[in-house]
Scaffold this active site. Structure first.
Site: not given
Length: 281
Positions: A48, A182, A225, A234
């Protein structure tokens, strides 16, 4: 907050913040926001390229290090580097990692697993596990390991519930962690009429209903997010409980539909991809 008990006795929060696809600035802001909202699980990875930012956010938050469950993942091109774990610790600016995973079943992942076992025995890592491994690959590790994997991180959501895999993992004492909890933002999934119905009943969003289903299904979730309102929502999952009938209705939505499809060509490419970890801010 609810917790999962890992096979070595370590307690892991059931809900956390994911940092996949976040720039360093976005990751730092999101992790700081999450920690201020009460999150205590943070997920990142070598690939990442935001581990330094995650480490900064942890420091800036003022939350004690021992209260934070920090998870990261080794990338295939680092599996045979003896100092891969130490370099990861340095980027995160921490003395230990709570959970370290093999990111992909690519290249010499057995060598990568041995690195993690060594780090575990040295107290640099509190638990180790796997990401994106299928059942046969997990069994391969179980057959040769000295430290059993505690967690499998993989794609799980109402359209791909991995029921048989979860039965296998339960027998082996491995906890499942859902990425894409999700469904990769699939509107068809998010807008399922059942979730809208349950959202009205409980005063929750469709996404919150899905995340609550995960938790009651024993799935650890790490939705990502960069929106502070979404980050807060969340995590607002612990003041209601779905009924057994509602859980069964959601279970019936399973389509065995995955959004991420690994191929031998992709795995081969991962081995030669070197994330620019030394260049991250």
């Amino acid at each position: 907050m609810e917790f999962a008990a890992l096979n070595n006795g370590v307690r892991m929060p059931m809900a956390g913040i994911g940092t996949f696809l976040l720039t360093p600035d976005e990751a730092e802001a999101s992790v700081l926001s999450a920690l201020q909202c009460g999150y205590r699980l943070i997920d990142t990875a070598n690939a990442y390229v935001n581990e330094k930012a995650v480490g900064r956010a942890m420091k800036r938050s003022g939350v004690l290090r021992e209260e934070i469950f920090l998870e990261t993942k080794l990338w295939p091109s680092f599996y045979e580097e003896a100092d891969a774990v130490d370099k990861t610790l340095a980027r995160l600016d921490t003395n230990y990692i709570d959970l370290l995973l093999i990111h992909q079943p690519a290249g010499n992942y057995v060598a990568g697993y041995r690195l993690m076992e060594k780090a575990y025995k040295e107290g640099k890592v509190r638990a180790i596990g796997l990401s994106n491994f299928n059942r046969d690959q997990i069994q391969e590790i179980l057959d040769i390991c000295e430290v059993r994997p505690a967690v499998l991180q993989t794609e799980v959501h109402p359209y791909s519930q991995e029921k048989e895999l979860k039965e296998f993992l339960a027998r082996e004492g491995i906890v499942i962690q859902a990425w894409y909890p999700l469904g990769h933002g699939d509107k068809a999934l998010i807008q399922e009429p059942l979730f809208t119905e349950l959202g009205r009943k409980y005063g929750k969003s469709n996404a919150q209903i899905i995340l609550r289903w995960h938790i009651q299904s024993a799935d650890i979730v790490i939705p990502g997010s960069k929106n502070p309102a979404h980050i807060k929502d969340n995590f607002d999952l612990f003041d209601f409980t779905l009924t057994p009938d509602e859980m069964a209705r959601i279970a019936a939505l399973d389509q065995r539909k995955r959004y991420y499809h690994s191929t031998p060509e992709m795995l081969k490419k991962y081995v030669t991809m070197v994330p620019p970890v030394d260049e991250q801010k």
